[in-house]
Design an enzyme around this catalytic site. Structure first.
Site, mmCIF file in Angstrom:
data_model
loop_
_atom_site.group_PDB
_atom_site.id
_atom_site.type_symbol
_atom_site.label_atom_id
_atom_site.label_comp_id
_atom_site.label_asym_id
_atom_site.label_seq_id
_atom_site.Cartn_x
_atom_site.Cartn_y
_atom_site.Cartn_z
ATOM 1 N N HIS A 206 -43.257 104.440 -9.790
ATOM 2 C CA HIS A 206 -43.909 103.347 -9.043
ATOM 3 C C HIS A 206 -43.138 102.998 -7.776
ATOM 4 O O HIS A 206 -43.324 101.924 -7.213
ATOM 5 C CB HIS A 206 -44.046 102.096 -9.939
ATOM 6 N N SER B 198 -45.318 97.486 -21.898
ATOM 7 C CA SER B 198 -46.426 96.928 -22.694
ATOM 8 C C SER B 198 -47.496 97.969 -22.973
ATOM 9 O O SER B 198 -48.430 97.723 -23.726
ATOM 10 C CB SER B 198 -47.051 95.747 -21.933
ATOM 11 N N ASN C 278 -40.128 100.935 -13.272
ATOM 12 C CA ASN C 278 -39.442 99.835 -12.590
ATOM 13 C C ASN C 278 -39.085 100.217 -11.153
ATOM 14 O O ASN C 278 -38.813 101.381 -10.863
ATOM 15 C CB ASN C 278 -38.166 99.448 -13.345
ATOM 16 N N GLU D 100 -41.420 93.645 -28.767
ATOM 17 C CA GLU D 100 -42.499 93.361 -29.737
ATOM 18 C C GLU D 100 -43.516 94.499 -29.694
ATOM 19 O O GLU D 100 -43.433 95.378 -28.819
ATOM 20 C CB GLU D 100 -43.170 92.028 -29.386
ATOM 21 N N ASN E 200 -38.983 98.486 -28.274
ATOM 22 C CA ASN E 200 -39.583 97.386 -27.520
ATOM 23 C C ASN E 200 -39.282 96.051 -28.209
ATOM 24 O O ASN E 200 -39.007 96.022 -29.406
ATOM 25 C CB ASN E 200 -41.101 97.604 -27.425
HETATM 26 N N1 APR Z 1 -36.109 94.169 -24.583
HETATM 27 C C1 APR Z 1 -37.084 95.087 -24.828
HETATM 28 N N2 APR Z 1 -38.385 94.926 -24.470
HETATM 29 C C2 APR Z 1 -38.692 93.778 -23.828
HETATM 30 C C3 APR Z 1 -37.743 92.778 -23.537
HETATM 31 C C4 APR Z 1 -36.390 93.003 -23.948
HETATM 32 N N3 APR Z 1 -35.425 92.111 -23.720
HETATM 33 N N4 APR Z 1 -38.380 91.744 -22.914
HETATM 34 C C5 APR Z 1 -39.676 92.101 -22.813
HETATM 35 N N5 APR Z 1 -39.873 93.315 -23.366
HETATM 36 C C6 APR Z 1 -41.130 94.083 -23.476
HETATM 37 C C7 APR Z 1 -42.344 93.218 -23.698
HETATM 38 O O1 APR Z 1 -42.567 93.044 -25.099
HETATM 39 C C8 APR Z 1 -43.448 94.055 -23.046
HETATM 40 O O2 APR Z 1 -44.018 94.953 -23.996
HETATM 41 O O3 APR Z 1 -41.320 94.709 -22.220
HETATM 42 C C9 APR Z 1 -42.709 94.859 -21.982
HETATM 43 C C10 APR Z 1 -42.995 94.366 -20.574
HETATM 44 O O4 APR Z 1 -44.341 94.632 -20.308
HETATM 45 P P1 APR Z 1 -44.907 94.357 -18.832
HETATM 46 O O5 APR Z 1 -44.465 92.998 -18.400
HETATM 47 O O6 APR Z 1 -46.366 94.681 -18.856
HETATM 48 O O7 APR Z 1 -44.113 95.397 -17.914
HETATM 49 P P2 APR Z 1 -44.431 96.950 -17.748
HETATM 50 O O8 APR Z 1 -44.970 97.517 -19.037
HETATM 51 O O9 APR Z 1 -43.232 97.574 -17.170
HETATM 52 O O10 APR Z 1 -45.617 96.954 -16.641
HETATM 53 C C11 APR Z 1 -46.053 98.206 -16.198
HETATM 54 O O11 APR Z 1 -47.438 97.136 -14.539
HETATM 55 O O12 APR Z 1 -47.647 95.497 -12.991
HETATM 56 C C12 APR Z 1 -47.415 96.831 -13.138
HETATM 57 O O13 APR Z 1 -46.259 98.193 -11.679
HETATM 58 C C13 APR Z 1 -46.071 97.190 -12.605
HETATM 59 O O14 APR Z 1 -44.528 98.819 -13.451
HETATM 60 C C14 APR Z 1 -45.324 97.709 -13.818
HETATM 61 C C15 APR Z 1 -46.442 98.125 -14.754
#
Ligand code: APR
Length: 231
Positions: free
Chosen positions: A106, A174, A89, A200, A198
């Site tokens: 990042h 994710s 993040n 899901e 997570n």
């Molecule tokens: N509590 C726990 N997990 C959650 C919640 C919540 N309230 N809301 C969403 N999630 C989970 C989703 O299920 C998903 O698996 O958080 C994850 C978010 O995934 P992404 O949107 O892909 O975010 P992230 O994994 O941080 O992306 C990685 O991708 O775009 C690049 O640089 C950007 O750092 C980012 C990287």
């Protein structure tokens, strides 16, 4: 003393109102990442890219840490062994929640980088397309955020931590973006226990010894309580 290495993603900041990238109406459903999160996109349209990060920078600065951020800070304060937080993040909510030594692989929205001389400074709320660097004066200021195709920061340190950990925990990600998505394999190759917290199941869930599903503000404090009680 059990050393814990924690990887966090957008999901840990979701309940602070920061949104995520790949969920329903996530950021990448609103703008094309090729346009705003690549060096080519920045070269094509620096004004639009600065605008995108200006908006996210102000939003992140207004956001409040949630119970999950605070719980990880409590774990750092009370756990006998080292607790290292590596985050994907670019917000500073871990720090706002009291965490220390957070590794921002990042980059961060509150930091600016000169594409000319490499100087870093505290980012102003809004950066112009030709933002002047305070060190070299060149119009090369950019968000200090790692874009697709660029090398994430402090990877050597991160792999050293992964090699010496006893437990690897992934929270709110994710598992779609490397190298972070590969940390669980790295941990398993080093015979380290792995836990996923997570909302899901993720792309990497099958690789974890244990996965707990639920909102971070519920399952992270519950997990920390278990550990702190055990100490
Ligand atoms: N509590 C726990 N997990 C959650 C919640 C919540 N309230 N809301 C969403 N999630 C989970 C989703 O299920 C998903 O698996 O958080 C994850 C978010 O995934 P992404 O949107 O892909 O975010 P992230 O994994 O941080 O992306 C990685 O991708 O775009 C690049 O640089 C950007 O750092 C980012 C990287």
């Amino acid at each position: 003393m059990e050393k814990i290495v924690i990887l966090t993603g957008a999901g840990i900041s979701a309940e602070s109102g920061m949104g995520t990238f790949r969920d329903k109406d996530g950021l990448w459903t609103q703008v094309r990442l090729e346009d705003v999160a690549t060096p080519e996109g920045f070269a094509r349209n620096p004004a639009m890219v600065q605008e995108f990060y200006n908006f996210r920078r102000v939003k992140a600065a207004e956001a409040k840490p949630n119970a999950a951020h605070v719980a990880l800070a409590r774990l750092q304060a009370h756990h006998a062994g080292e607790v290292v937080i590596v985050t994907q993040n670019v917000d500073a909510l871990h720090e706002a929640g009291g965490a220390a030594g957070v590794i921002h692989m990042h980059g961060r929205l509150d930091s600016a980088l000169c594409a000319g001389c490499g100087h870093r400074w505290h980012a102003p709320d809004t950066m112009a397309p030709d933002e002047a660097c305070p060190a070299c004066g060149g119009p090369f200021g950019r968000p200090d955020v790692v874009w697709f195709g660029e090398m994430p920061y402090r990877m050597g340190e991160i792999y050293d931590h992964l090699a010496s950990a006893d437990l690897f925990v992934s929270i709110g990600t994710s598992g779609e973006v490397y190298p972070a998505a590969g940390f669980v394999q790295e941990a398993r190759a080093n015979d380290i226990r792995t836990l996923e917290l997570n909302l899901e199941r993720s792309a990497g869930s099958r690789l974890f010894h244990e996965t707990r599903l639920g909102p971070a503000t519920e399952i992270v404090p519950a997990w920390v309580d278990e550990l702190v009680r055990r100490n």
